[in-house]
Design a protein around this motif. Structure first.
Motif, short mmCIF file in Angstrom:
data_model
loop_
_atom_site.label_atom_id
_atom_site.label_comp_id
_atom_site.label_asym_id
_atom_site.label_seq_id
_atom_site.Cartn_x
_atom_site.Cartn_y
_atom_site.Cartn_z
N ARG A 2 -70.90 -13.59 29.97
CA ARG A 2 -69.59 -14.50 29.51
C ARG A 2 -69.02 -15.27 30.79
O ARG A 2 -68.65 -16.51 30.56
N GLU A 3 -69.12 -14.81 32.04
CA GLU A 3 -68.79 -15.70 33.33
C GLU A 3 -69.92 -16.97 33.16
O GLU A 3 -69.51 -18.05 33.71
N ALA A 4 -71.09 -16.62 32.81
CA ALA A 4 -72.04 -17.93 32.98
C ALA A 4 -71.56 -18.86 32.14
O ALA A 4 -71.83 -20.24 32.40
N LEU A 5 -71.29 -18.64 30.84
CA LEU A 5 -71.00 -19.52 29.79
C LEU A 5 -69.49 -20.22 30.34
O LEU A 5 -69.46 -21.71 30.00
N ALA A 6 -68.91 -19.55 30.83
CA ALA A 6 -67.64 -20.06 31.44
C ALA A 6 -67.89 -21.06 32.51
O ALA A 6 -67.38 -22.46 32.54
N ALA A 7 -68.65 -20.92 33.34
CA ALA A 7 -69.26 -21.99 34.22
C ALA A 7 -69.96 -22.97 33.93
O ALA A 7 -69.65 -24.17 34.21
N LEU A 8 -70.89 -22.81 32.81
CA LEU A 8 -71.41 -23.97 32.18
C LEU A 8 -70.34 -24.77 31.57
O LEU A 8 -70.50 -26.07 31.46
N GLU A 9 -69.42 -24.42 30.84
CA GLU A 9 -68.29 -24.98 30.26
C GLU A 9 -67.61 -25.77 31.18
O GLU A 9 -67.10 -27.14 31.35
N GLU A 10 -67.16 -25.13 32.48
CA GLU A 10 -66.52 -25.81 33.74
C GLU A 10 -67.33 -27.11 34.11
O GLU A 10 -66.73 -28.24 34.52
N LEU A 11 -68.50 -27.07 33.86
CA LEU A 11 -69.48 -28.39 34.37
C LEU A 11 -69.54 -29.16 33.19
O LEU A 11 -70.38 -30.13 33.48
N GLY A 12 -69.17 -28.73 32.09
CA GLY A 12 -69.49 -29.66 30.97
C GLY A 12 -70.62 -29.83 30.29
O GLY A 12 -71.23 -30.73 29.59
N ILE A 13 -71.56 -28.60 30.38
CA ILE A 13 -72.70 -28.49 29.83
C ILE A 13 -73.11 -27.08 29.13
O ILE A 13 -74.18 -26.45 29.23
N PRO A 14 -72.29 -26.72 28.19
CA PRO A 14 -72.23 -25.45 27.50
C PRO A 14 -73.36 -25.60 26.64
O PRO A 14 -73.92 -24.47 26.35
N GLU A 15 -73.76 -26.43 26.18
CA GLU A 15 -74.88 -26.93 25.28
C GLU A 15 -76.42 -26.30 25.81
O GLU A 15 -77.42 -26.14 25.30
N LEU A 16 -76.44 -26.18 27.28
CA LEU A 16 -77.42 -25.79 28.07
C LEU A 16 -77.77 -24.33 28.09
O LEU A 16 -78.76 -23.95 28.72
N ALA A 17 -77.04 -23.40 27.67
CA ALA A 17 -76.87 -22.00 28.14
C ALA A 17 -78.25 -21.49 27.80
O ALA A 17 -78.81 -20.51 28.45
N ASP A 18 -79.08 -21.84 26.57
CA ASP A 18 -80.25 -21.19 26.11
C ASP A 18 -81.22 -21.97 26.49
O ASP A 18 -82.53 -21.49 25.70
N ARG A 19 -81.34 -23.01 27.12
CA ARG A 19 -82.40 -23.90 27.49
C ARG A 19 -83.09 -23.35 28.71
O ARG A 19 -82.49 -22.98 29.62
N PHE A 20 -84.52 -23.75 28.96
CA PHE A 20 -85.10 -23.35 30.26
C PHE A 20 -85.24 -24.33 31.09
O PHE A 20 -85.04 -25.53 30.64
N PRO A 21 -85.27 -24.38 32.26
CA PRO A 21 -85.32 -25.37 33.44
C PRO A 21 -86.49 -26.26 32.83
O PRO A 21 -85.84 -27.63 32.94
N ASP A 22 -87.36 -26.03 32.56
CA ASP A 22 -88.39 -26.91 32.38
C ASP A 22 -88.16 -28.14 30.99
O ASP A 22 -88.79 -29.01 30.72
#
Length: 258
Positions: A133-153
């Motif tokens: 939940r905290e991770a998703l909030a951090a992604l939202e803060e950076l404007g990239i919530p759609e990346l949550a389940d993507r791998f770095p590659d």
């Protein structure tokens, strides 16, 4: 930009580099990366570090984050001397108190964006659900919530950079250290990331950022200039044009480099 009072002196600093030196090698191969640096960063303060290539900027950050140890002097984070800690306790302080944005991202390839970001919180005992939940909030803060389940590659360099920044900001970290955090980002995205760092400082955290861009340093309360491992000047943040002129003068080498 809403800056906090850069003249603050009361209270304990979040970060104190107390007469720090760092020497690599011995004898003829000896290199003085830092020479007698004394620097304090207080709660709510955003400090930019500028200087030419080889001036000691990245060394300053690695010492501040406990990733290296000074040859002489000491580094204190919220009053705790990092040099006096055993390996386990040092790892805890870095994980709980310090968020570090590396130039090369340092994401774990086998973990998704959300898993990379939540890992420090899970290591601190947070439940998987709470950490996500905290991770998703951090992604939202950076404007990239759609990346949550993507791998770095499966991400671009700029996307990986923003995930790394989100990882540095998760939890109640009082000190954020950023080494060229906008290096892989376009100008618009870079400004939005700086706005996030600025907001964290305005909320009470402390941040120190290495940059060679005067317009990025203009987000800071103070700008510290390094040359040959020494602090040669520090000033209250000015407009970007004045900063570039000042940085060039202090570097002694024309336009500021990384």
């Amino acid at each position: 930009m809403s800056h906090t009072d850069p003249t603050r002196s009361a209270g304990q600093p979040v970060l104190h580099l107390d007469n720090v030196t760092r020497v690599h090698g011995q004898g003829a191969s000896e290199v003085h990366a830092l020479r007698g640096v004394d620097l304090k960063v207080h709660p709510g303060e955003f400090v930019a570090v500028m200087g030419p290539s080889g001036s000691g900027k990245s060394t300053l950050l690695t010492l501040a984050g406990g990733l290296d140890t000074p040859t002489t002097g000491q580094v204190l984070v919220e009053g705790t001397a990092l040099g006096g800690l055993n390996r386990k306790r040092l790892a805890e302080v870095r994980r709980r108190s310090v968020g570090y944005v590396f130039q090369d991202y340092n994401l774990i390839p086998a973990l998704t964006a959300a898993e990379n970001i939540s890992l420090p919180r899970e290591l601190d005992g947070a439940s998987g659900r709470s950490a996500r939940r905290e991770a998703l909030a951090a992604l939202e803060e950076l404007g990239i919530p759609e990346l949550a389940d993507r791998f770095p590659d499966d991400m671009s360099g700029g996307q990986q950079q923003r995930v790394a920044i989100a990882r540095a900001l998760i939890g109640d970290r009082r000190l954020v250290l950023a080494d060229e955090p906008t290096g892989a980002l376009d100008s618009t995205t870079g400004e939005s990331v700086l706005a996030v760092l600025r907001a964290r400082c305005d909320a009470g955290a402390a941040a120190m950022m290495v940059t060679h861009e005067a317009r990025h340093a203009a987000w800071a309360d103070r700008v510290v200039f390094l040359r040959d491992g020494r602090m040669v000047d520090e000033s209250v943040s000015q407009d970007a044009g004045s900063l570039l002129v000042t940085a060039a003068a202090n570097s002694g080498k024309g336009p500021v480099e990384q």
